[in-house]
Design a protein around this motif. Sequence first.
Motif, PDB file in Angstrom:
ATOM      1  N   ARG A 147       0.834  -1.203   0.000  1.00  0.00           N
ATOM      2  CA  ARG A 147       0.000   0.000   0.000  1.00  0.00           C
ATOM      3  C   ARG A 147       0.872   1.257   0.000  1.00  0.00           C
ATOM      4  N   ASN A 148       1.911   1.280   0.842  1.00  0.00           N
ATOM      5  CA  ASN A 148       2.801   2.442   0.898  1.00  0.00           C
ATOM      6  C   ASN A 148       3.527   2.648  -0.431  1.00  0.00           C
ATOM      7  N   THR A 151       1.048   3.915  -3.124  1.00  0.00           N
ATOM      8  CA  THR A 151       0.678   5.307  -2.856  1.00  0.00           C
ATOM      9  C   THR A 151       1.772   6.249  -3.340  1.00  0.00           C
ATOM     10  N   ASP A 152       3.022   5.899  -3.043  1.00  0.00           N
ATOM     11  CA  ASP A 152       4.152   6.725  -3.465  1.00  0.00           C
ATOM     12  C   ASP A 152       4.296   6.723  -4.985  1.00  0.00           C
ATOM     13  N   SER A 155       1.126   8.789  -6.419  1.00  0.00           N
ATOM     14  CA  SER A 155       1.018  10.190  -6.005  1.00  0.00           C
ATOM     15  C   SER A 155       2.263  11.005  -6.320  1.00  0.00           C
ATOM     16  N   CYS A 176      -5.300  -3.250  -2.761  1.00  0.00           N
ATOM     17  CA  CYS A 176      -4.930  -1.878  -2.395  1.00  0.00           C
ATOM     18  C   CYS A 176      -5.349  -0.886  -3.483  1.00  0.00           C
ATOM     19  N   MET A 180      -7.828   2.399  -3.353  1.00  0.00           N
ATOM     20  CA  MET A 180      -7.345   3.714  -3.761  1.00  0.00           C
ATOM     21  C   MET A 180      -8.104   4.250  -4.977  1.00  0.00           C
TER      22      MET A 180
END
Length: 253
Positions: A147-148, A151-152, A155, A176, A180
């Motif tokens: 997930r991290n 996201t990175d 984004s 995930c 999102m």
Amino acid sequence: IIEDRANELNYTVLISSSDENLENTERLINVLHNKGVEGLIVVPCDGSMDFIKELSESGFPVVLLDRYFPTIDVSSSCLDNFKATTLATQHLIEQGHRKIALIAYDTEMHHILDRISGYEETMRKAGLKNYIDIEKVDILNPKPGIRNALTDMISNKHTDAVIFLTNMLAINGLYCLNEMNVKVPDDLAIIRFNRNEALELYNSPITFIKQPIEQIAEHAINTLVSRIKNRNYIHKCFFEPNLIIQNSSLKKQ
């Protein structure tokens, strides 16, 4: 497949799972060895190389399945993992993707390292060295790391495509991405390893690297039986991957 072939050869198969745990692996192998089994087909876990080497050098018949150790003389039956990610990365580049990332387990197992190397070399040869992005997650609890990483990527890095290096990484990754609200392949192209019928129900069928599982399994049991009959017999085989292209990796023109 292994059971069916073993039955044809008049052998009985016992199955045990170590859950990728070194202590469990060593304990289960010792229990089976002490109970008098004639040989073992082992999917080795991280850190098990010395134990497998000692077992094989003692003369006990062992064949490694799906994974291997290049520095020890033990029979193995595996996929050509370097070629697998080479095919996947080349396909994404041909689709016009440039910012291609990889999500892998944090492990020293060589099948994963080979997959990483295939990706890295293909990116370098395509002049995309600066876009190489490898995110490694905990093998026992991968979802938070996935997930991290995603996201990175989405984004901050504006990643075009992601290759998940195992089926379970892909399942967690798609979970995930759904959370999102990321659309595949409109927002992010995806490639995974192995077919999973459940994922065929996903709104965009997922491109995957197909392993010739029947051939790999049959080679493993045949090699083990040969090793049982001839304790000097060692054979290593790497099977060809095939990229099954579906909607998840295709870029809209």
